[in-house]
Scaffold this active site. Structure first.
Site, PDB file in Angstrom:
ATOM      1  N   HIS A  34       3.297  11.452   7.026  1.00  0.00           N
ATOM      2  CA  HIS A  34       2.488  11.098   5.619  1.00  0.00           C
ATOM      3  C   HIS A  34       1.033  11.347   6.094  1.00  0.00           C
ATOM      4  O   HIS A  34       0.470  12.054   5.319  1.00  0.00           O
ATOM      5  CB  HIS A  34       2.677  10.011   5.109  1.00  0.00           C
ATOM      6  CG  HIS A  34       2.105   9.563   3.697  1.00  0.00           C
ATOM      7  ND1 HIS A  34       2.389  10.276   2.704  1.00  0.00           N
ATOM      8  CD2 HIS A  34       0.903   9.008   3.561  1.00  0.00           C
ATOM      9  CE1 HIS A  34       1.693   9.859   1.630  1.00  0.00           C
ATOM     10  NE2 HIS A  34       0.821   9.085   2.050  1.00  0.00           N
ATOM     11  N   HIS A  87       2.831  10.272  -5.096  1.00  0.00           N
ATOM     12  CA  HIS A  87       3.390   8.723  -4.679  1.00  0.00           C
ATOM     13  C   HIS A  87       4.664   8.887  -5.013  1.00  0.00           C
ATOM     14  O   HIS A  87       5.141   8.176  -5.947  1.00  0.00           O
ATOM     15  CB  HIS A  87       2.488   8.131  -5.680  1.00  0.00           C
ATOM     16  CG  HIS A  87       1.709   6.893  -5.049  1.00  0.00           C
ATOM     17  ND1 HIS A  87       1.610   5.637  -5.407  1.00  0.00           N
ATOM     18  CD2 HIS A  87       1.185   7.075  -3.696  1.00  0.00           C
ATOM     19  CE1 HIS A  87       0.901   4.862  -4.457  1.00  0.00           C
ATOM     20  NE2 HIS A  87       0.726   5.779  -3.438  1.00  0.00           N
TER      21      HIS A  87
END
Length: 713
Positions: A34, A87
């Protein structure tokens, strides 16, 4: 998730000792997929990120692009910022808070550059609309975005929604933000001077969002909705609104030397990246952090992803002024340490818990060298529904149906800049400071990239550019959110490589710099990987704030401009509804010249309406154009009714014009122009294809297209 044995060995070698628990957790998060883009970074060099108008490119919290002066065409002193974030995992576990905090994070990225947020775009992807769980996630995500965006006063002006079976176990929530700043207000995330103070500004730190970066770097399992809930942050939009205004005051008063919002990996991520980017270090006393929960340990303080927080570099003489602004807006403010020319050091309760090189922590993760399998396109196996059945199924499909249920929940006019509202091809924002209209488009189509990752991604880029050109604007810049499954699977990584190269190639052809972006991998669940999904958010500019609508006036001839080639059906909604397969449609040979011509045509006084042909094909484009005014369309010369109506070959626009010769003249040598009929005042779509005729009133079409609103209300 924990630091892998190979990574731990590298860290131990770098430190010359075993890492402390806090160091191990920091490396685990900052070296995660990430944060470090370990599987995607080797591919991202395909993008061209430089250009005459690019002020700050990839690598900062958001990109910065100069707007053109409408008189001279030179760069003005007015800048926009562009950023995009995902998200995805949090929105599966907690759709409301996951989506809401996604909005908050991309807005703070905008603020980090000294910009004021002026517009949001949301591109959302869910499983089959008929499934109850998909509807639950859809409703929660839209509620989260609308609540947070409306409370902070930033309009959500454009976006997209797509449904596909392979998002059932892993929805995608991609949010883009545009901000406004100028050459004197620009701030970056690069620490400037040893001796300056590091100030934590905003909400107090709690335990929410712990390990969010590592959570976003692994597949979701069947128990994710309960087991991973602590990794989801909880937002406070009213604190964010105060933070926006406080940040604006700090920037206006030149009190901030550098800034970074606290997102992935929390304080540890923001502070280490801030100093690493400047080739510097820091000494941070974690005990000084203002906290909202008792007995927090060093690891929790470092890695909690509590929302509405910023890390500022501030000159010592400005600390009191910064604290006064915090007090004015009822926000916390802690002087947590100093910028140094040494290591990145954190102490807690009198002990050193972190002591390492900041650049190694922020940028030292080794890249992955992964195997891949090149995707292949399917063979032709087309269905044969009758024309009326096909038309009604495609026009009423959730993917092509009206999204009014979504955007009417958003306050899309707050800020008084929205000149062209949601529901059109692109939004248009009035940037009065520069005298230009800013067009804004965002989206992708999973059916396209599932069928053909490379060509589907090229089509995504061209469609966004066509949306902008259809409103009379020329593309300025783009940011991307590259979503994929588990990259350790060669077929998944092959599809991901395809969308990266496809976006990069078309944006290069269009001379649109890709100035920033986000990568989200490991979007995999027990039901399988998501389709490779290259969300693109693109801006464009034009003089003034007027544009032709995607609604007929009833006064002009109807033309289809652009080359659909052989009108293949691969990736189409028709195949999604009726099954079968086909090759993906060919794209035009000269897309850049086509985009320039469409922008010119849209700005002609004789042009009354424009609408791109894409999702659902010409059938859906015509249905969307019909309202108070109707259309009489004759495609009698077309031998294949299904192809001509439902191919989603991009790079085509329906134009209503009172001067068809002017359109043909502008497109001479660029793209074909086909006269397909006339706009009428009947409020009906009369459609002849071959020897078949369809007739629908505007009310009939509205009823077909209302499936989302009718189902959810």
């Amino acid at each position: 998730m924990s630091l892998s044995p190979s990574d731990r060995e590298l860290v131990t070698e770098e430190l010359g000792r075993e890492p402390t628990p806090a160091e191990e957790a920091l490396f685990e998060n900052l070296w995660s997929e990430h944060c470090a883009y370990r599987s995607s970074q080797p591919l991202l060099s395909a993008f061209e990120s430089e250009g005459d108008r690019v002020v700050v490119g990839p690598g900062d919290d958001a990109a910065v692009v100069a707007l053109p002066d409408p008189e001279t065409g030179e760069n003005s002193d007015t800048y926009i910022t562009m950023g995009i974030e995902s998200h995805n995992h949090p929105s599966y576990v907690d759709p409301f808070d996951g989506a809401a905090t996604g909005v908050g994070g991309i807005v703070r990225d905008t603020m980090s550059m000294g910009a004021y947020p002026i517009a949001l775009a949301d591109s959302l992807y869910f499983g089959d609309f008929d499934r109850e769980h998909s509807k639950y996630l859809f409703e929660g995500v839209v509620e989260g975005i609308s609540h947070y965006g409306n409370c902070i006063g930033v309009p959500t002006v454009t976006g997209s929604v797509a449904f596909h079976d392979d998002y059932e176990g892993n929805p995608l929530v991609n949010v883009a933000c545009v901000g406004l700043t100028d050459d004197e207000r620009l701030v970056t995330a690069e620490a400037q001077t040893p001796g300056n103070k590091l100030v934590l500004f905003g909400n107090a730190t709690g335990r929410d969002g712990l390990g969010g970066a590592s959570f976003a770097s692994e597949d979701l399992d069947e128990d994710a909705e309960t087991e991973d809930r602590p990794a989801v942050q909880v937002g406070d939009p009213y604190a964010e609104k105060r933070l926006i205004e406080a940040n604006e005051e700090l920037v206006d008063d030149s009190l901030v030397r550098a800034a970074r919002d606290l997102g992935a990996a929390g304080l540890g991520g923001a502070s280490s990246e801030l100093v690493a980017k400047g080739g510097l270090g820091a000494h941070i006393e974690l005990d000084r952090v203002h906290q909202r929960e008792p007995n927090m340990n060093a690891l929790e303080i470092l890695l909690a992803e509590s929302q509405e927080r910023m890390c500022y570099e501030v000159r010592p003489e400005d600390v009191d002024a910064v604290a006064a602004v915090a007090d004015k807006y009822d926000l916390g403010c802690s002087v947590i340490g100093d910028v140094t020319d040494g290591n990145y050091v954190c102490t807690f309760d009198g002990e050193t818990v972190v002591d390492c090189d900041a650049e190694y922590l922020a940028d030292g993760a080794p890249m992955n060298d992964l195997d891949h399998v090149e995707p292949t396109q399917p063979d032709r196996d087309r269905p044969s529904p009758d024309l009326e059945t096909a038309f009604e199924a495609v026009v009423a499909a959730p993917n092509t149906a009206s999204k009014e249920w979504v955007y009417r929940q958003y306050d899309h006019e707050v800020g008084t800049r929205t000149a062209l509202k949601p529901g059109d091809d692109a939004a248009l924002m009035a940037v009065r400071e520069a005298g230009v209209g800013l067009a804004f488009s965002s989206g992708a189509d999973p059916n396209w990239t599932d069928t053909a990752p490379y060509d589907g991604a090229r089509a995504v880029a061209l469609e966004n550019a066509t949306n902008i050109a259809a409103k009379g604007a020329l593309p300025l810049a783009a940011v991307d959110c590259l979503n994929g499954g588990n990259p350790e699977k060669p077929d998944v990584y092959g599809g991901f490589r395809g969308i990266v190269n496809g976006l990069a190639d078309m944006c290069s052809t269009l001379d649109v710099p890709v100035v920033g972006g986000n990568v989200s991998l490991y979007n995999d669940s027990p039901s399988g990987p998501i389709p490779p999904t290259p969300t693109l958010a693109m801006t464009g500019t034009k003089p003034g704030y007027d544009a032709p609508p995607a609604a007929l006036s009833g006064d002009g001839d109807l033309l289809v401009v652009g080359d659909g080639g052989d009108l293949e059906l691969g990736g189409s909604e028709l195949l999604a509804q009726f099954g079968g397969s086909d090759q993906f449609p060919a794209l035009p040979d000269s897309p850049a010249a086509f985009i320039e011509a469409v922008a010119d045509i849209a700005d002609l006084d004789s042009t009354h309406a424009t609408h791109d042909v894409s999702h659902g094909g010409l059938a859906v484009a015509l249905a969307e154009l019909v309202g108070d005014a109707g259309a009489d369309v004759d495609l009698a010369g077309s031998p294949d009714a299904l192809s001509v109506l439902f191919s989603e070959a991009v790079g085509r626009v329906v134009v209503e014009t009172t001067d068809p010769e002017a359109v043909k003249e502008r497109l001479d040598g660029v793209a074909p122009v086909e006269h397909i009929g006339h706009a009428t005042d009947s409020g009906r779509l009369e459609l002849s294809v071959g020897d078949e005729t369809l007739s629908y009133s505007a009310a009939d079409i509205a009823s077909l297209r209302s499936v989302i609103g009718e189902t959810l209300e």
